[in-house]
Write an enzyme that holds these catalytic residues in place. Sequence first.
Site, mmCIF file in Angstrom:
data_model
loop_
_atom_site.group_PDB
_atom_site.id
_atom_site.type_symbol
_atom_site.label_atom_id
_atom_site.label_comp_id
_atom_site.label_asym_id
_atom_site.label_seq_id
_atom_site.Cartn_x
_atom_site.Cartn_y
_atom_site.Cartn_z
ATOM 1 N N CYS A 86 1.345 -4.455 -2.489
ATOM 2 C CA CYS A 86 1.520 -3.168 -3.148
ATOM 3 C C CYS A 86 1.673 -2.060 -2.094
ATOM 4 C CB CYS A 86 0.364 -2.906 -4.116
ATOM 5 S SG CYS A 86 0.685 -1.586 -5.299
ATOM 6 N N HIS A 206 -0.152 -8.077 -7.525
ATOM 7 C CA HIS A 206 -1.463 -8.341 -6.925
ATOM 8 C C HIS A 206 -1.965 -9.759 -7.213
ATOM 9 C CE1 HIS A 206 -2.439 -4.162 -5.722
ATOM 10 N NE2 HIS A 206 -1.676 -3.837 -6.755
ATOM 11 N N GLU A 208 -4.198 -11.276 -5.619
ATOM 12 C CA GLU A 208 -5.642 -11.315 -5.361
ATOM 13 C C GLU A 208 -6.460 -11.045 -6.624
ATOM 14 O OE1 GLU A 208 -4.635 -6.932 -4.602
ATOM 15 O OE2 GLU A 208 -3.648 -8.892 -4.508
#
Length: 233
Positions: A86, A206, A208
Amino acid sequence: MKAAIVVFPGTNRERDMVHALKLVTGQAPRLIWHGETSLGDLDLVVLPGGFSFGDYLRSGAVAAHSPIMRDVKAFAGKGGHVLGVCNGFQILTESHLLPGALLRNAGLRFLSQDCHLKVENASSPYTQGWTRGDVFRAPLAHGDGNYTASPETLKRLEGEGRVAFRYCGADGAVSDDDRTTNPNGSTRSIAGILSENGRVCGLMPHPENLTDPEIGATDGVPLFKGLVEALVG
């Protein structure tokens, strides 16, 4: 695997990245403040999401000139592995560690939603946890995620297999003009790219945030497991 996450004023996804890396490595990565000048001995540097320096001037533009970025560039120049997610992807383009730029989303508004990504290159450290053509889900949250580059750069990225991920539908179908599958309007639906040596990767969504079954799903785990296998064996 010795990893570190660079933290800038306005970074807000560093703890998510700590959680993801700790899940697959068993140890927490270091957090390095942007004002430091040395990374130390590392296998991986991560530039996480957020709004570094409030996104003033352009997203990632100020962060790209932070003191620590000199050593990040040197680390990458020596073949080090750098992941930007990002805002981290934006910083990588502003630092010229990756080509192209991230513009305002096509709809001119901030997006916060899930998307689907198609794996285009499964031979890099960041993608080897998947098979080419695999589709996985990931959240996105950005206002400036519309990837663009010159025709020459796009041709080179495609020809060299450096497009890592594309936005797609749940069935893997790619449609550049369909905002349900390419929400920010990125050129050629590009969601993530690789450097020439494949060791620097940037992507807008994302992974994660989808690494723990207790908080949703594990779609992002292959990225981190693949990194561990590539860097540690």
